[in-house]
Design a protein around this motif. Structure first.
Motif, PDB file in Angstrom:
ATOM      1  N   ASP A 194       0.820  -1.196   0.000  1.00  0.00           N
ATOM      2  CA  ASP A 194       0.000   0.000   0.000  1.00  0.00           C
ATOM      3  C   ASP A 194       0.863   1.258   0.000  1.00  0.00           C
ATOM      4  N   SER A 195       1.864   1.260  -0.858  1.00  0.00           N
ATOM      5  CA  SER A 195       2.732   2.430  -0.932  1.00  0.00           C
ATOM      6  C   SER A 195       3.136   2.652  -2.393  1.00  0.00           C
ATOM      7  N   VAL A 196       3.793   3.765  -2.636  1.00  0.00           N
ATOM      8  CA  VAL A 196       4.248   4.036  -3.990  1.00  0.00           C
ATOM      9  C   VAL A 196       5.408   3.092  -4.319  1.00  0.00           C
ATOM     10  N   GLN A 197       5.345   2.441  -5.465  1.00  0.00           N
ATOM     11  CA  GLN A 197       6.430   1.561  -5.901  1.00  0.00           C
ATOM     12  C   GLN A 197       6.964   2.073  -7.229  1.00  0.00           C
ATOM     13  N   ALA A 198       8.219   1.759  -7.487  1.00  0.00           N
ATOM     14  CA  ALA A 198       8.812   2.290  -8.709  1.00  0.00           C
ATOM     15  C   ALA A 198       9.697   1.262  -9.382  1.00  0.00           C
ATOM     16  N   ILE A 199       9.791   1.353 -10.683  1.00  0.00           N
ATOM     17  CA  ILE A 199      10.779   0.552 -11.408  1.00  0.00           C
ATOM     18  C   ILE A 199      11.493   1.426 -12.426  1.00  0.00           C
ATOM     19  N   ASP A 200      12.682   0.978 -12.785  1.00  0.00           N
ATOM     20  CA  ASP A 200      13.414   1.575 -13.895  1.00  0.00           C
ATOM     21  C   ASP A 200      13.363   0.587 -15.040  1.00  0.00           C
ATOM     22  N   PHE A 201      13.320   1.065 -16.225  1.00  0.00           N
ATOM     23  CA  PHE A 201      13.503   0.170 -17.361  1.00  0.00           C
ATOM     24  C   PHE A 201      14.062   0.959 -18.528  1.00  0.00           C
ATOM     25  N   VAL A 202      14.622   0.205 -19.462  1.00  0.00           N
ATOM     26  CA  VAL A 202      15.233   0.865 -20.602  1.00  0.00           C
ATOM     27  C   VAL A 202      14.371   0.614 -21.811  1.00  0.00           C
ATOM     28  N   ARG A 203      14.082   1.686 -22.539  1.00  0.00           N
ATOM     29  CA  ARG A 203      13.219   1.552 -23.696  1.00  0.00           C
ATOM     30  C   ARG A 203      13.692   2.551 -24.732  1.00  0.00           C
ATOM     31  N   ALA A 204      13.851   2.113 -25.951  1.00  0.00           N
ATOM     32  CA  ALA A 204      14.270   2.993 -27.032  1.00  0.00           C
ATOM     33  C   ALA A 204      15.459   3.849 -26.588  1.00  0.00           C
ATOM     34  N   ASP A 205      16.456   3.189 -25.969  1.00  0.00           N
ATOM     35  CA  ASP A 205      17.661   3.877 -25.520  1.00  0.00           C
ATOM     36  C   ASP A 205      17.426   4.942 -24.471  1.00  0.00           C
ATOM     37  N   SER A 206      16.277   4.941 -23.859  1.00  0.00           N
ATOM     38  CA  SER A 206      16.030   5.907 -22.798  1.00  0.00           C
ATOM     39  C   SER A 206      15.873   5.164 -21.483  1.00  0.00           C
ATOM     40  N   HIS A 207      16.355   5.812 -20.455  1.00  0.00           N
ATOM     41  CA  HIS A 207      16.202   5.253 -19.117  1.00  0.00           C
ATOM     42  C   HIS A 207      14.883   5.771 -18.556  1.00  0.00           C
ATOM     43  N   CYS A 208      13.933   4.872 -18.308  1.00  0.00           N
ATOM     44  CA  CYS A 208      12.605   5.303 -17.871  1.00  0.00           C
ATOM     45  C   CYS A 208      12.368   4.919 -16.426  1.00  0.00           C
ATOM     46  N   TYR A 209      11.496   5.646 -15.836  1.00  0.00           N
ATOM     47  CA  TYR A 209      11.197   5.454 -14.430  1.00  0.00           C
ATOM     48  C   TYR A 209       9.684   5.500 -14.277  1.00  0.00           C
ATOM     49  N   ALA A 210       9.098   4.415 -13.784  1.00  0.00           N
ATOM     50  CA  ALA A 210       7.637   4.390 -13.621  1.00  0.00           C
ATOM     51  C   ALA A 210       7.307   4.248 -12.143  1.00  0.00           C
ATOM     52  N   GLN A 211       6.322   5.005 -11.715  1.00  0.00           N
ATOM     53  CA  GLN A 211       5.875   4.907 -10.324  1.00  0.00           C
ATOM     54  C   GLN A 211       4.408   4.527 -10.331  1.00  0.00           C
ATOM     55  N   VAL A 212       4.001   3.677  -9.413  1.00  0.00           N
ATOM     56  CA  VAL A 212       2.581   3.382  -9.311  1.00  0.00           C
ATOM     57  C   VAL A 212       2.131   3.437  -7.861  1.00  0.00           C
ATOM     58  N   ARG A 213       0.873   3.694  -7.715  1.00  0.00           N
ATOM     59  CA  ARG A 213       0.259   3.604  -6.399  1.00  0.00           C
ATOM     60  C   ARG A 213      -1.143   3.069  -6.586  1.00  0.00           C
ATOM     61  N   ARG A 214      -1.542   2.151  -5.757  1.00  0.00           N
ATOM     62  CA  ARG A 214      -2.887   1.610  -5.840  1.00  0.00           C
ATOM     63  C   ARG A 214      -3.868   2.652  -5.323  1.00  0.00           C
ATOM     64  N   ILE A 215      -4.926   2.893  -6.094  1.00  0.00           N
ATOM     65  CA  ILE A 215      -5.877   3.901  -5.653  1.00  0.00           C
ATOM     66  C   ILE A 215      -7.249   3.335  -5.356  1.00  0.00           C
ATOM     67  N   ALA A 216      -7.540   2.161  -5.862  1.00  0.00           N
ATOM     68  CA  ALA A 216      -8.865   1.595  -5.613  1.00  0.00           C
ATOM     69  C   ALA A 216      -8.858   0.128  -5.988  1.00  0.00           C
ATOM     70  N   GLY A 217      -9.863  -0.596  -5.501  1.00  0.00           N
ATOM     71  CA  GLY A 217      -9.949  -2.001  -5.843  1.00  0.00           C
ATOM     72  C   GLY A 217     -11.371  -2.499  -5.739  1.00  0.00           C
ATOM     73  N   PHE A 218     -11.623  -3.614  -6.376  1.00  0.00           N
ATOM     74  CA  PHE A 218     -12.902  -4.300  -6.240  1.00  0.00           C
ATOM     75  C   PHE A 218     -12.557  -5.775  -6.214  1.00  0.00           C
ATOM     76  N   PRO A 219     -13.480  -6.631  -5.766  1.00  0.00           N
ATOM     77  CA  PRO A 219     -13.119  -8.048  -5.741  1.00  0.00           C
ATOM     78  C   PRO A 219     -12.755  -8.485  -7.150  1.00  0.00           C
ATOM     79  N   GLY A 220     -11.501  -8.804  -7.391  1.00  0.00           N
ATOM     80  CA  GLY A 220     -11.124  -9.226  -8.735  1.00  0.00           C
ATOM     81  C   GLY A 220     -10.227  -8.261  -9.478  1.00  0.00           C
TER      82      GLY A 220
END
Ligand code: C2E
Ligand code: CA
Ligand code: CA
Length: 850
Positions: free
Chosen positions: A370-396
Motif C-alpha cells: 500500500d505504498s508508492v512503488q517504482a521501477i526503472d527500465f530501458v526503452r528505445a535507448d532511454s532510461h525510464c522510471y515508472a511509479q505506481v500507487r494503488r488507488i482503488a480495488g474491487f473483488p477481482g
C-alpha cells in the motif's frame, strides 16, 4: 391522443391542479429515465428519473408545465411520492427480469419536507419492493439552499442515515459557492448544463475549477447537458467522473431506456465496481502532486495538466488496461516510440515480455505494501522510471495511478551521468544495482526493479550486506555469501579474476516464503583506481539452475560433512515417525499424500499408508468441508505460509471429530516441494471440559454452531421436553437473494457478510439461545421459551439487526432477511419442526425468476 388542443397559461395550471390525484391514480404520471455515463469507462453508471405527465386528452406534458403549478398549489409531494414508488417498482422489475440494474437518482422538491414525511415515503417504497437502498440518490437543487433553512442540513443527514446518498443538482445555476457546499453532506455535485451550453475556453476553465475544488472537499462530480463528443472528452480529461446529456441519451420511458442502451452498445456498470470507480474518482488528475492524495494543504489551484505524465491503469483477471492517460503521458510514450496505449496493452498480454514481468511485480508489491512503488527500465535507448500507487480495488481487480518519466530526458540522475551508458545495459540484465564507494565504505542505490527488498539506509556497505544476508539469503548459503561479500578482500578478488568480475549464485528470498537462485556480481565502475564498485544481482532463470546446483555440490563437499554425531537426521526421523504420539503427514505440491506416520494410520484405522498415498483429502473424503483446508494448503504451497493450530473437523470411523492442525511448507533447495502437518484430536479434551462449544460442533467461518452442533443441541432440548415438559422453538433465518451477492461480490466478501450476520445474531440473542448456521446463508436459533410473544419479538429484532447492515468491506449493501419459527410441542417431530420453519421462511421470500 392529442386530439384536443393543449390549454395554456392559467387554464393548463388549473387543469394540472384539478387533475393531479387522477393523474396519480390512473397512471398518467410516468417516470422517464435518462442515462448517466462514467467518463472513465464509457459504461452506464446511473439513470436520472424525470417525471412526465402522459395525459389521455392533451398528450405529453413536460415538467415545466406541471411542476410549477403543483409547487404553487402545494401538491408537489403527490407527484414526487408517485415517482418514487414507480422507480422502486421499476427497479424491482428489472432485478427480477435481467438483474442488470443501475443506480437511479430522483428529484425532490423543497416543499416535500413540509408537505409530507418524504423520508417515510421513500423508506416504504424501498421496503415494499425490497430494493437495495444504495441504488438510489436524492437530488436536491442548489436553489433549495438559498432558502437558508438550517433544517435542510438535518434533512440531508437523515437521508444518509437511511442509506441514501444525496446529490446537489444544478450547481452553478444559482449563487452558492463551494464554501457553502462544504457545510452540507453531498456525495456528488451535478454541474449545471449552463456551463456546457456555451462551450468555450472560459466555460472550460470554470468547469475545470469546479471539478478541481470539488475533489479537494471530497465531492464527486457529474456534468449535465453533454451534447457533443468533444464535451465528453473534455470532461474525461479533467477528471469529471460522470456525464449526462443528449449525446449519451435523452430521457425515455423505462422499457425503451433499456432497449436504447442495448441497441447503442452501452454496457451497464457492474454494481460491485461502483465503489471502486468512486475511489478512483477521488484522484485529482489536475493536482500537482496526484500521488500524495493531498487535498487540504494544496493552497492554490494549479492546473498542471500536461506537465506530469499521468495515467490510470486497471489490473484485473491478469490483464492490464488503461483507464485514462493525460496528454503529457502520451507525449512521453511518443518519445519512446509508442503511439497508442493499445500497443502497451498488447505487450502486457505477452507472457514473455520483460516489461510485463517487471510491471506486474511492481503493482503486486504496490498492493501488498500500500505504498508508492517504482521501477526503472530501458526503452528505445532511454532510461525510464515508472511509479505506481494503488488507488482503488474491487473483488477481482485494482486500479493504479501511474507516473511515467523519461530520465534520459529529464537528466535527473546527473550524479551518475558518467555511468549512464554502462548502466543502461546493466539494467536490462540486473534487478538491482548498488554503487559502493570503497573509499568511504558507503553505498548508494542506482537502480532497482520492483521485486527488490527494502533499503538499509545510511549504514556502511559491509554492515548492509551482513544484514541483507541475514534477512534474505537462505540459511545454508549464508556463510558462503559472507565470504563472497567480504569487502576487505573484494578488490583483490576482482583483480585476480579473469574478467575483473566476480559472481556467485545464492538462494534469495522472494515474497514471504520461497527462495530463488539469484546471481550476485561485483565489478568495477570506471577505472579500478577510482575504487567504485558496482554490486548487482538478478534472478536466475530455471535453465541456469543446473549450473548453480553443480556449484553447490562442489561447495558442500568442500565444506565436508561435520557429523561425527551418532544420531543422524535419518535415524531421528525414522524414530519420530514410528514412535511419536502426534499424528503427522506430508504431501506433495498437488496436495496428494506422500506419507504419514504410524500414529496417523492408527488414528484413522488405516492398515497401511498405501491407502492414502497419491490421493487428496477431497478424494479420501474425510473432511466435512474440505474447501477451507484446500485454500489454506494452497497458500502454504504458493506463498510459504504456515498455519498454526487451526480448528477443523474430520470424519473418523463414521464419527465427527474436532481437531486442531498445524501445517508448514517443505523446502528443497529453497523451493517449496510439498507440505507437512500434524494435528491433535480435541473432541475428548473438549468433552472433558464440558463446554457446549466443542470445536467439532463449531462452524469455522462464523464461530457459531455448525449443523452438527445444532442437531446435538436440539436433541438435548427434546430430552428436556420429554422429561420436564419444557417447550422449545427453532427460529430459521435466511438472506434474500444470497446468490446475487455471491455472483456480484465473490466468495470472500460473502464470507465476511456471513460473519457479520452471525455476529449480529449473537448480539441480538440471549444466553439461553443456541445459535448456528445451517448451510450457506441459513441461520438458526433454538430456544426454550414460555411465551410465544418473545419468539415473535426475537425474530423481529434479529431481522432488524441484520437489515441495518449498510456495508461490508466498504461496499454498500442492502440485506433483506426472512425469518420464522416453529414450536416443538405443536409437531413433536424434529424433522417436521425444521421443515415447517424453513417453509414459513421461504413463503416470506419474494419469488422472482432466477
Ligand atoms: P433537472 O433535474 O435539471 O433535469 C435535467 C433536465 O435537463 C431534464 O429536463 C432533461 O431532459 C434535460 N436535459 C438532459 N440532458 C440535456 C441536454 O443534453 N440538453 C438539454 N438542452 N437538456 C437536457 P426535464 O425532464 O424537462 O426536467 C426539468 C426539470 O424538472 C428537472 O430539471 C427537475 O428539476 C424537474 N423535475 C423533473 N422530474 C421531477 C420530479 O419527479 N420531481 C421534481 N420535484 N422535479 C422534477
Ligand atoms: Ca435533477
Ligand atoms: Ca440538473
Amino acid at each position: 391522443m392529442n386530439d384536443r388542443k393543449k390549454p395554456t397559461g392559467d387554464a393548463l395550471r388549473s387543469y394540472v391542479i384539478d387533475n393531479i390525484d387522477r393523474a396519480v391514480d390512473e397512471g398518467w404520471i410516468r417516470v422517464w429515465y435518462q442515462p448517466v455515463v462514467r467518463t472513465l469507462t464509457g459504461e452506464i453508471c446511473g439513470m436520472e428519473a424525470l417525471a412526465r405527465w402522459e395525459d389521455p386528452v392533451y398528450g405529453l406534458l413536460n415538467p415545466d408545465e406541471f411542476i410549477p403549478p403543483l409547487e404553487q398549489a402545494k401538491l408537489i409531494h403527490k407527484l414526487d411520492s408517485c415517482v418514487i414508488r414507480q422507480i422502486c417498482r421499476n427497479y424491482a422489475g428489472t432485478m427480477a427480469k435481467t438483474k442488470q440494474t443501475v443506480a437511479v437518482s430522483f428529484n425532490i422538491s423543497r416543499l416535500d419536507f413540509a408537505l409530507c414525511d418524504i423520508h417515510q415515503v421513500i423508506e416504504d417504497a424501498i421496503r415494499e419492493n425490497k430494493v437495495p437502498r444504495e441504488a438510489f440518490r436524492v437530488e436536491i437543487t442548489e436553489s433549495m439552499m438559498e432558502a437558508a433553512e438550517t433544517r435542510l442540513q438535518e434533512e440531508i443527514e437523515h437521508f444518509w442515515d437511511r442509506g441514501l446518498r444525496v446529490w446537489m443538482d444544478d450547481f452553478g445555476s444559482g449563487y452558492s459557492s463551494l464554501n457553502v457546499l462544504k457545510d452540507y453532506h453531498f456525495e456528488t455535485l451535478k454541474i449545471d448544463m449552463i456551463f456546457l451550453s456555451n462551450f468555450n475556453a472560459r466555460s472550460q476553465e470554470i468547469v475545470k475549477s469546479v471539478v478541481d475544488m470539488a475533489k479537494r472537499i471530497g465531492v464527486h462530480t457529474l456534468a449535465e447537458g453533454v451534447e457533443t463528443k468533444e464535451q465528453l472528452e473534455f470532461l474525461k480529461s479533467i477528471g469529471c467522473e460522470q456525464a449526462q446529456g443528449y449525446f449519451i441519451g435523452r430521457p425515455m420511458p423505462h422499457r425503451e431506456s433499456h432497449e436504447y442502451l442495448k441497441k447503442h452498445g452501452f454496457v451497464l456498470e457492474n454494481p460491485v465496481k461502483r465503489q471502486y470507480y468512486h475511489d478512483i474518482g477521488r484522484i485529482n488528475v489536475l493536482s500537482a502532486t496526484p500521488m500524495q492524495f493531498v487535498r487540504d494543504n494544496e493552497t492554490e489551484s494549479v492546473y498542471r495538466e500536461g506537465q506530469i505524465p499521468l495515467a490510470m491503469i486497471e489490473y484485473a483477471n491478469g490483464d492490464l488496461r488503461y483507464l485514462f492517460a493525460n496528454k503529457s503521458y502520451m507525449t512521453t510514450l511518443e518519445h519512446l516510440g509508442i503511439h497508442a496505449l493499445s500497443q502497451i496493452e498488447e505487450e502486457f498480454k505477452n507472457p514473455h515480455s520483460t516489461l510485463r514481468g517487471k510491471f506486474l511485480a511492481m503493482i503486486l508489491k504496490a498492493i501488498e505494501t500500500d505504498s508508492v512503488q517504482a521501477i526503472d527500465f530501458v526503452r528505445a535507448d532511454s532510461h525510464c522510471y515508472a511509479q505506481v500507487r494503488r488507488i482503488a480495488g474491487f473483488p477481482g481487480g485494482d486500479a493504479f495511478l501511474c507516473i511515467l518519466q523519461n530520465l534520459s530526458e529529464d537528466r535527473l540522475i546527473d550524479k551518475a551521468a558518467h555511468l549512464t551508458d554502462y548502466l543502461h545495459s546493466l539494467c536490462t540484465i540486473y534487478d538491482r544495482i548498488e554503487l559502493i564507494d570503497m573509499k568511504t565504505g558507503m553505498s548508494q542505490n542506482l537502480y532497482r526493479s520492483a521485486q527488490t527488498i527494502r533499503d538499509y539506509n545510511q549504514i556502511p556497505a559491509q554492515e548492509e550486506l551482513r544484514l541483507y544476508a541475514k534477512e534474505e539469503i537462505y540459511p545454508e548459503d549464508r556463510d558462503r555469501f559472507h565470504a563472497f561479500a567480504d569487502l576487505e578482500t573484494l578488490e583483490k578478488r576482482i583483480d585476480e579474476s579473469d574478467y575483473h568480475y566476480v559472481s556467485a549464485p545464492f538462494r534469495t528470498r522472494i515474497g514471504s516464503g520461497t527462495f530463488i537462485w539469484t546471481l550476485y556480481a561485483f565489478l568495477y565502475a570506471g577505472e579500478p583506481g577510482e575504487r567504485m564498485i558496482l554490486s548487482c544481482y538478478r534472478r536466475l532463470a530455471p535453465d541456469v539452475l543446473k549450473y548453480a546446483r553443480g556449484m553447490m555440490r562442489a561447495d558442500l563437499t568442500s565444506s565436508g560433512k561435520n557429523s561425527e554425531n551418532i544420531f543422524s537426521p535419518e535415524l531421528l526421523w525414522k524414530n519420530f515417525t514410528l514412535y511419536s504420539d502426534t499424528a503427522f503427514f506430508w504431501k506433495d505440491r498437488s496436495r496428494r499424500f506422500v506419507g504419514a506416520n504410524q500414529q496417523f494410520l492408527n488414528y484413522f484405522g488405516l492398515e497401511s499408508v498405501s491407502e492414502i498415498i497419491g490421493r487428496t483429502d477431497e478424494e479420501i473424503g474425510w473432511h466435512v468441508d474440505p474447501e477451507p483446508i484446500r485454500v489454506d494448503e494452497e497458500r502454504i504451497l504458493s506463498f510459504g505460509e504456515q498455519t498454526f493450530l487451526v480448528p477443523g473437523t474430520v470424519i473418523r470411523k463414521g464419527e465427527i471429530r474436532g481437531i486442531i492442525a498445524s501445517k508448514m511448507p517443505i523446502y528443497r533447495d529453497g523451493e517449496i516441494v510439498g507440505l507437512m502437518g500434524y494435528f491433535l484430536d480435541v473432541t475428548d479434551l473438549q468433552e472433558q471440559g464440558g463446554s457446549a462449544d466443542a470445536l467439532s460442533r463449531k462452524d469455522p467461518l462464523t464461530g457459531s454452531l455448525s449443523l452438527m452442533g445444532m442437531v446435538e443441541a436440539v436433541l438435548r432440548f427434546q430430552d428436556s421436553f420429554v422429561f420436564k415438559g419444557t417447550d422449545f422453538a427453532i427460529m430459521v433465518f435466511d438472506i434474500d437473494h444470497f446468490h446475487f451477492f455471491t455472483q456480484d461480490y465473490g466468495r470472500e466478501w460473502c464470507n465476511h457478510l456471513l460473519q457479520e450476520v452471525s455476529r449480529r445474531i449473537r448480539t441480538a440473542t440471549g444466553t439461553k439461545d443456541v445459535t448456528g448456521r445451517m448451510n450457506g446463508d441459513q441461520f438458526v436459533i433454538v430456544r426454550q421459551f414460555e411465551d410465544r410473544k418473545e419468539l415473535d419479538e426475537t425474530v423481529k429484532k434479529v431481522i432488524k439487526k441484520i437489515e441495518s447492515i449498510r456495508e461490508i468491506d466498504d461496499i454498500p449493501c442492502t440485506i433483506y432477511m426472512a425469518g420464522a419459527y416453529s414450536v416443538y410441542s405443536e409437531v413433536k417431530n424434529l424433522q417436521k419442526m425444521f421443515s415447517d420453519a424453513e417453509e414459513a421462511v421461504s413463503a416470506q421470500k419474494p419469488h422472482r425468476n432466477p
